[in-house]
Each structure stands twice: as structure tokens, then as C-alpha cells.
Design a protein around this motif. Structure first.
Motif, PDB file in Angstrom:
ATOM      1  N   ASN A  94      -0.644 -12.162  11.980  1.00 21.97           N
ATOM      2  CA  ASN A  94      -0.189 -10.762  12.396  1.00 21.97           C
ATOM      3  C   ASN A  94       1.258 -10.508  11.611  1.00 21.97           C
ATOM      4  O   ASN A  94       2.011 -11.512  11.429  1.00 21.97           O
ATOM      5  CB  ASN A  94       0.366 -10.943  13.718  1.00 21.97           C
ATOM      6  N   GLY A  95       1.153  -9.261  10.863  1.00 28.18           N
ATOM      7  CA  GLY A  95       2.495  -8.872   9.905  1.00 28.18           C
ATOM      8  C   GLY A  95       2.897  -9.803   8.701  1.00 28.18           C
ATOM      9  O   GLY A  95       3.673  -9.670   8.078  1.00 28.18           O
ATOM     10  N   ALA A  96       1.631 -10.316   8.286  1.00 26.84           N
ATOM     11  CA  ALA A  96       1.592 -11.017   7.020  1.00 26.84           C
ATOM     12  C   ALA A  96       1.822 -10.024   5.820  1.00 26.84           C
ATOM     13  O   ALA A  96       2.130 -10.486   4.685  1.00 26.84           O
ATOM     14  CB  ALA A  96       0.586 -11.948   7.085  1.00 26.84           C
ATOM     15  N   GLY A  97       1.056  -8.883   6.012  1.00 23.29           N
ATOM     16  CA  GLY A  97       1.067  -8.001   4.654  1.00 23.29           C
ATOM     17  C   GLY A  97      -0.388  -7.667   4.525  1.00 23.29           C
ATOM     18  O   GLY A  97      -0.546  -6.999   3.498  1.00 23.29           O
ATOM     19  N   LYS A  98      -1.298  -7.926   5.263  1.00 16.52           N
ATOM     20  CA  LYS A  98      -2.732  -7.554   5.018  1.00 16.52           C
ATOM     21  C   LYS A  98      -2.743  -6.133   4.808  1.00 16.52           C
ATOM     22  O   LYS A  98      -3.194  -5.522   3.839  1.00 16.52           O
ATOM     23  CB  LYS A  98      -3.645  -8.270   5.696  1.00 16.52           C
ATOM     24  N   SER A  99      -2.601  -5.400   6.018  1.00 19.15           N
ATOM     25  CA  SER A  99      -2.947  -4.127   6.113  1.00 19.15           C
ATOM     26  C   SER A  99      -1.959  -3.169   4.992  1.00 19.15           C
ATOM     27  O   SER A  99      -2.536  -2.187   4.568  1.00 19.15           O
ATOM     28  CB  SER A  99      -2.390  -3.424   7.494  1.00 19.15           C
ATOM     29  N   THR A 100      -0.920  -3.678   4.636  1.00 19.80           N
ATOM     30  CA  THR A 100       0.061  -3.070   3.668  1.00 19.80           C
ATOM     31  C   THR A 100      -0.728  -3.279   2.301  1.00 19.80           C
ATOM     32  O   THR A 100      -0.716  -2.151   1.588  1.00 19.80           O
ATOM     33  CB  THR A 100       1.225  -3.838   3.726  1.00 19.80           C
TER      34      THR A 100
ATOM     35  N   GLU B 202       3.563   6.269   5.453  1.00 21.51           N
ATOM     36  CA  GLU B 202       4.342   5.623   6.424  1.00 21.51           C
ATOM     37  C   GLU B 202       5.698   5.126   5.662  1.00 21.51           C
ATOM     38  O   GLU B 202       6.156   4.237   5.932  1.00 21.51           O
ATOM     39  CB  GLU B 202       3.765   4.436   6.832  1.00 21.51           C
TER      40      GLU B 202
HETATM   41  P1  ATP Z   1      -1.494  -6.936  11.531  1.00 22.09           P
HETATM   42  O1  ATP Z   1      -2.836  -7.660  11.400  1.00 22.09           O
HETATM   43  O2  ATP Z   1      -0.681  -7.224  12.618  1.00 22.09           O
HETATM   44  O3  ATP Z   1      -1.542  -5.605  10.967  1.00 22.09           O
HETATM   45  P2  ATP Z   1      -0.605  -7.484   8.748  1.00 22.09           P
HETATM   46  O4  ATP Z   1      -0.942  -8.797   8.033  1.00 22.09           O
HETATM   47  O5  ATP Z   1      -1.726  -6.572   8.364  1.00 22.09           O
HETATM   48  O6  ATP Z   1      -0.627  -7.635  10.243  1.00 22.09           O
HETATM   49  P3  ATP Z   1       1.266  -5.488   7.655  1.00 22.09           P
HETATM   50  O7  ATP Z   1       0.784  -4.478   8.874  1.00 22.09           O
HETATM   51  O8  ATP Z   1       0.934  -5.279   6.428  1.00 22.09           O
HETATM   52  O9  ATP Z   1       0.762  -6.714   8.518  1.00 22.09           O
HETATM   53  O10 ATP Z   1       2.668  -5.659   7.976  1.00 22.09           O
HETATM   54  C1  ATP Z   1       3.689  -6.283   7.156  1.00 22.09           C
HETATM   55  C2  ATP Z   1       5.129  -6.250   7.225  1.00 22.09           C
HETATM   56  O11 ATP Z   1       5.652  -4.753   7.145  1.00 22.09           O
HETATM   57  C3  ATP Z   1       5.292  -6.706   8.847  1.00 22.09           C
HETATM   58  O12 ATP Z   1       6.666  -7.277   8.815  1.00 22.09           O
HETATM   59  C4  ATP Z   1       5.501  -5.223   9.482  1.00 22.09           C
HETATM   60  O13 ATP Z   1       6.481  -5.272  10.427  1.00 22.09           O
HETATM   61  C5  ATP Z   1       6.089  -4.337   8.415  1.00 22.09           C
HETATM   62  N1  ATP Z   1       5.536  -2.899   8.360  1.00 22.09           N
HETATM   63  C6  ATP Z   1       4.278  -2.535   8.423  1.00 22.09           C
HETATM   64  N2  ATP Z   1       4.267  -1.286   8.567  1.00 22.09           N
HETATM   65  C7  ATP Z   1       5.428  -0.531   8.615  1.00 22.09           C
HETATM   66  C8  ATP Z   1       6.127   0.734   8.406  1.00 22.09           C
HETATM   67  N3  ATP Z   1       5.164   1.745   8.677  1.00 22.09           N
HETATM   68  N4  ATP Z   1       7.324   0.533   8.412  1.00 22.09           N
HETATM   69  C9  ATP Z   1       8.106  -0.341   8.364  1.00 22.09           C
HETATM   70  N5  ATP Z   1       7.806  -1.821   8.284  1.00 22.09           N
HETATM   71  C10 ATP Z   1       6.389  -1.727   8.316  1.00 22.09           C
END
Ligand code: ATP
Length: 241
Positions: A37-43, A55
Motif C-alpha cells: 500500500n502506498g508504494a507508488g504503483k497507482s501513481t 490530482e
Molecule cells: P495503493 O495500492 O494503496 O493505491 P499504491 O502503491 O498504488 O498504493 P499510490 O497510490 O501510487 O500507491 O501512492 C503513492 C504515494 O503517493 C503515497 O504516499 C500516497 O499517499 C501519495 N499520494 C497518492 N495520491 C496522492 C494525491 N492525490 N495527493 C497527494 N499524495 C498522494
């Protein structure tokens, strides 16, 4: 080939969500992007599909390339037209519309007859979706909604399909149905797949390469088979300590 080179992403000009990420997804391949969770995958997926700015996120360094040309700066609809389609986490269906109406929304760039053919292909791939075609999407089970979301993405005839945690919250049998369909799409229709998953076991079984991301950085990558045998991966991601 879809390629990220040394990509850095900031949210709100300050929060570094992705740092110095390089990865490549060759044409016709199935590649996993794993991490907690939160590693940055969705980003990373959002950086590819061009929706980060919605966003307050921004690619501030590095480049995203597709077929040798940069994607950076293109509008999301132009990226869709180039054949890169994302199935977002949480599925994001149009809940009040029927299943078939949702599918049609995915085919907005195509002619009527092409959309009709596309719908039939989705129904062949997911017989459950055919059964539910006149029902309101918001009332379907989670697994059925995931199938509709993938079906909607297929309506745009993707070259690259990006799936964001398709197994999240679903029962094992449905997960199996969904993954078999994705594998078939890759194998039979040649669709390239970038699969984001927390379920590392499953993802490494169906992909040929994997990248593991922690705190915005790629910490490990390699052939999925090797990753499955890697002791750290087994301990931290496969629960085999
Ligand atoms: P998950 O499975 O929980 O979505 P993830 O690996 O996809 O996790 P991301 O959603 O890419 O992680 O988030 C990566 C980092 O960027 C996290 O620290 C998150 O808090 C931050 N983050 C994500 N979206 C935003 C946003 N819109 N504004 C500010 N910070 C964000």
C-alpha cells in the motif's frame, strides 16, 4: 514498447511519490508491478495514462515513452487513442447505467459497428457479463463489476491494458476467472498487459517479468520465475518466511 525512464512524480509540488523509476513493458508481454500500500504503483499507472494532473500530480523528471515517442504532456484521451487503456482501482463504473451502456461508453472512439463487434467479444470472454447485460452496473457483485470494467477497457481496442489491483477484495474463484481471461487476451489477442497487484503470488504466476516497488523506488526486478524463488520476495511478498 512502453517505457519509463528515470521518472519522478510529485504531488502538490512537494510529495515525492515516485523516484527515479525506470521500467519497460515490451510489446505482447505481461509485466507485473508489485508493492505494498502506498508504494507508488497507482501513481506510475496515472503517470502513463496522463491523469496525474487531475490530482495535482506531475512528472517532474524523466520520460514516459510509447513506441519510441513520448507520451508526456499528452491529454488522457490522446493516450487512449494511442492504445493505452487503464482499468482503474475500484473499477469506477457508471453505477446508474446498465452493463451494456457501460461497455458502450468504453467504445466512444469507435464506429457503431465496431462497437457492436467489440461488445460481442467482451461477452464471449466474460459469459457472466452477457447474462447481466441489461442490469444496472451498480448492483453487480464486485467480481462482475471488475469484469465489466475490463470489458469497457477492451472496447477501446487496447494495445496495452493496465490493470490496477484487479483481484482486490474478490473471491478466489472470480479472481481465477478474471486472470484466465486476461491471460487469454494476452495470448490470443496479443494485448500487452501491465498488471499492478498486491497479490504477488498470483501476479508472478501469470507474468513473465516483475518489478517490485517500495517507497516510490524500484527495489528489485527480473523474470517473474526468478522473483518467485527470491528469498526476500518470498519473505516479504509471498508470506513464505
Ligand atoms: P495503493 O495500492 O494503496 O493505491 P499504491 O502503491 O498504488 O498504493 P499510490 O497510490 O501510487 O500507491 O501512492 C503513492 C504515494 O503517493 C503515497 O504516499 C500516497 O499517499 C501519495 N499520494 C497518492 N495520491 C496522492 C494525491 N492525490 N495527493 C497527494 N499524495 C498522494
Amino acid at each position: 514498447m512502453l517505457e519509463l525512464r528515470n521518472v519522478q512524480v510529485l504531488y502538490d509540488r512537494a510529495i515525492e511519490a515516485v523516484r527515479d523509476v525506470s521500467l519497460s513493458v515490451p510489446d505482447g508481454a505481461m509485466v507485473a508491478l508489485l508493492g505494498s500500500n502506498g508504494a507508488g504503483k497507482s501513481t506510475i499507472l496515472k503517470a502513463i495514462s496522463g491523469v496525474l494532473t487531475q490530482e495535482d500530480g506531475e512528472v517532474v523528471a524523466g520520460s514516459v515513452m510509447f513506441d519510441g515517442k513520448p507520451l508526456g504532456g499528452s491529454a488522457p484521451r490522446d493516450i487512449v487513442r494511442r492504445g493505452i487503456i487503464q482499468v482503474p482501482e475500484g473499477r469506477a463504473l457508471f453505477a446508474p447505467l446498465t452493463v451494456e451502456e457501460n461497455l458502450l461508453m468504453g467504445g466512444f472512439t469507435r464506429s457503431r459497428s465496431a462497437a457492436k463487434e467489440g461488445i460481442e467479444r467482451v461477452y464471449d470472454l466474460f459469459p457472466k457479463v452477457r447474462e447481466r447485460r441489461h442490469q444496472i452496473a451498480g448492483y453487480l457483485s464486485g467480481g462482475e463489476q471488475q469484469m465489466v470494467a475490463i470489458g469497457r477497457a477492451l472496447m477501446a481496442e487496447p494495445k496495452v491494458l493496465m490493470l490496477d489491483e484487479p483481484s482486490l477484495g474478490l473471491a478466489p474463484q472470480i479472481i481465477e476467472d478474471i486472470f484466465s481471461a486476461v491471460v487469454a487476451l494476452n495470448r490470443d489477442a496479443g494485448v500487452t498487459v501491465l498488471l499492478v497487484e498486491q497479490n504477488a503470488q498470483l501476479a508472478l504466476e501469470v507474468t513473465s517479468r516483475g518489478y517490485i516497488i517500495e517507497n516510490g523506488r524500484i527495489v528489485l526486478d527480473g523474470a517473474s520465475e526468478d522473483l518467485r524463488r527470491n528469498a526476500d520476495v518470498q519473505e516479504f511478498y509471498l508470506g513464505m518466511a
